[in-house]
Design a protein around this motif. Structure first.
Motif, PDB file in Angstrom:
ATOM      1  N   SER A  55      40.914 102.367  41.162  1.00 41.58           N
ATOM      2  CA  SER A  55      40.955 100.992  40.658  1.00 41.58           C
ATOM      3  C   SER A  55      40.220 100.031  41.580  1.00 41.58           C
ATOM      4  N   LYS A  56      39.898 100.475  42.779  1.00 40.81           N
ATOM      5  CA  LYS A  56      39.178  99.609  43.729  1.00 40.81           C
ATOM      6  C   LYS A  56      37.664  99.758  43.632  1.00 40.81           C
ATOM      7  N   TYR A  57      37.199 100.606  42.727  1.00 39.30           N
ATOM      8  CA  TYR A  57      35.768 100.793  42.580  1.00 39.30           C
ATOM      9  C   TYR A  57      35.226  99.845  41.518  1.00 39.30           C
ATOM     10  N   PHE A  58      34.462  98.883  41.962  1.00 38.75           N
ATOM     11  CA  PHE A  58      33.874  97.898  41.054  1.00 38.75           C
ATOM     12  C   PHE A  58      32.658  97.287  41.712  1.00 38.75           C
ATOM     13  N   VAL A  59      31.865  96.636  40.879  1.00 39.50           N
ATOM     14  CA  VAL A  59      30.673  95.940  41.356  1.00 39.50           C
ATOM     15  C   VAL A  59      30.810  94.478  40.944  1.00 39.50           C
ATOM     16  N   LEU A  60      30.703  93.585  41.928  1.00 35.13           N
ATOM     17  CA  LEU A  60      30.759  92.155  41.633  1.00 35.13           C
ATOM     18  C   LEU A  60      29.455  91.720  40.983  1.00 35.13           C
ATOM     19  N   LEU A  61      29.558  90.953  39.923  1.00 33.83           N
ATOM     20  CA  LEU A  61      28.381  90.442  39.244  1.00 33.83           C
ATOM     21  C   LEU A  61      28.234  88.935  39.415  1.00 33.83           C
ATOM     22  N   GLY A  62      29.331  88.296  39.715  1.00 34.28           N
ATOM     23  CA  GLY A  62      29.313  86.832  39.828  1.00 34.28           C
ATOM     24  C   GLY A  62      29.887  86.362  41.151  1.00 34.28           C
ATOM     25  N   GLU A  63      29.886  85.073  41.298  1.00 37.12           N
ATOM     26  CA  GLU A  63      30.424  84.452  42.512  1.00 37.12           C
ATOM     27  C   GLU A  63      31.950  84.460  42.468  1.00 37.12           C
ATOM     28  N   ILE A  64      32.531  84.579  43.650  1.00 35.90           N
ATOM     29  CA  ILE A  64      33.980  84.474  43.787  1.00 35.90           C
ATOM     30  C   ILE A  64      34.315  82.992  43.886  1.00 35.90           C
ATOM     31  N   PRO A  65      35.293  82.522  43.104  1.00 34.90           N
ATOM     32  CA  PRO A  65      35.637  81.098  43.156  1.00 34.90           C
ATOM     33  C   PRO A  65      36.029  80.663  44.571  1.00 34.90           C
ATOM     34  N   ALA A  66      35.684  79.445  44.919  1.00 31.14           N
ATOM     35  CA  ALA A  66      35.967  78.927  46.262  1.00 31.14           C
ATOM     36  C   ALA A  66      37.464  78.850  46.533  1.00 31.14           C
ATOM     37  N   ASP A  67      38.262  78.612  45.502  1.00 25.45           N
ATOM     38  CA  ASP A  67      39.704  78.484  45.698  1.00 25.45           C
ATOM     39  C   ASP A  67      40.440  79.832  45.669  1.00 25.45           C
ATOM     40  N   ALA A  80      41.610  88.538  37.375  1.00 25.17           N
ATOM     41  CA  ALA A  80      42.469  87.421  36.972  1.00 25.17           C
ATOM     42  C   ALA A  80      41.870  86.086  37.392  1.00 25.17           C
ATOM     43  N   ALA A  81      41.102  86.085  38.490  1.00 29.44           N
ATOM     44  CA  ALA A  81      40.475  84.853  38.968  1.00 29.44           C
ATOM     45  C   ALA A  81      39.216  84.519  38.169  1.00 29.44           C
ATOM     46  N   GLY A  82      38.807  85.413  37.278  1.00 29.03           N
ATOM     47  CA  GLY A  82      37.663  85.147  36.426  1.00 29.03           C
ATOM     48  C   GLY A  82      36.331  85.570  36.990  1.00 29.03           C
ATOM     49  N   VAL A  83      36.348  86.459  37.970  1.00 19.83           N
ATOM     50  CA  VAL A  83      35.106  86.944  38.564  1.00 19.83           C
ATOM     51  C   VAL A  83      34.498  88.004  37.640  1.00 19.83           C
ATOM     52  N   ALA A  84      33.198  87.879  37.383  1.00 17.52           N
ATOM     53  CA  ALA A  84      32.502  88.870  36.561  1.00 17.52           C
ATOM     54  C   ALA A  84      32.283  90.127  37.383  1.00 17.52           C
ATOM     55  N   MET A  85      32.740  91.266  36.847  1.00 21.74           N
ATOM     56  CA  MET A  85      32.643  92.529  37.579  1.00 21.74           C
ATOM     57  C   MET A  85      32.436  93.688  36.606  1.00 21.74           C
ATOM     58  N   ILE A  86      31.922  94.784  37.132  1.00 21.55           N
ATOM     59  CA  ILE A  86      31.889  96.047  36.418  1.00 21.55           C
ATOM     60  C   ILE A  86      32.912  96.935  37.111  1.00 21.55           C
ATOM     61  N   GLY A  87      33.983  97.267  36.416  1.00 23.73           N
ATOM     62  CA  GLY A  87      35.057  98.087  36.986  1.00 23.73           C
ATOM     63  C   GLY A  87      34.870  99.544  36.656  1.00 23.73           C
TER      64      GLY A  87
END
Length: 161
Positions: A55-67, A80-87
């Protein structure tokens, strides 16, 4: 016939009810397989491969929110924070779920097909037996065969040449 009556007739057919039961059982079976995969199989695979958590294998596609204050390796929290990823780790887990379900269904269908084939073979055999004409016999010859059989049982039968 009104639309309501037609719908009532359609719903009351056994096929629709069987389908509904099958869908419910399939959904419950899917949950069992998912639990088996996520809680039993994947941890074992992870342990064999060096304590990996798929479950920890993913690729981030977008920015992580500052908050965002959670872990940068927690797929669920990042999602849940809304980060675009490929899981792809979750995807691998779902592929294993699919393969387990497919294997179970294959074994079920295979068994059912064998039972159906055996039933059809027995039915054909019974039809061939039923269609075979009875061989006419001579009642006197049948009586002589019965006498000979009795003599053989008692040990008084003449020797066969």
């Amino acid at each position: 016939m009104t639309v309501f009556e037609e719908f009532k007739k359609f719903i009351s057919r056994g096929n629709v009810l069987d389908l509904a039961v099958g869908v419910m059982i399939g959904a419950a079976f899917g949950k069992i397989v998912t639990s088996l995969t996520e809680n039993v199989i994947m941890p074992v695979i992870g342990a064999m491969m060096g304590d990996l958590d798929f479950s920890k294998y993913f690729v981030l596609l977008g920015e992580i929110p500052a908050d965002y204050t959670g872990s940068l390796t927690d797929y669920t929290a990042l999602k849940a924070a809304g980060v675009a990823m490929i899981g792809y780790g979750v995807f691998i887990t779902q592929i294993i779920n699919f393969l387990i379900i497919a294997a179970v269904l294959f074994m079920l269908v295979r068994t059912i097909n064998k039972v159906i084939d055996e039933m059809e073979a027995k039915k054909k055999e019974a039809e061939v037996t039923a269609e075979a004409p009875a061989v006419p016999t001579d009642p006197q010859l049948d009586t002589l065969r019965e006498i000979l059989e009795e003599l053989r049982k008692s040990g008084k039968a003449p020797p066969m040449a």
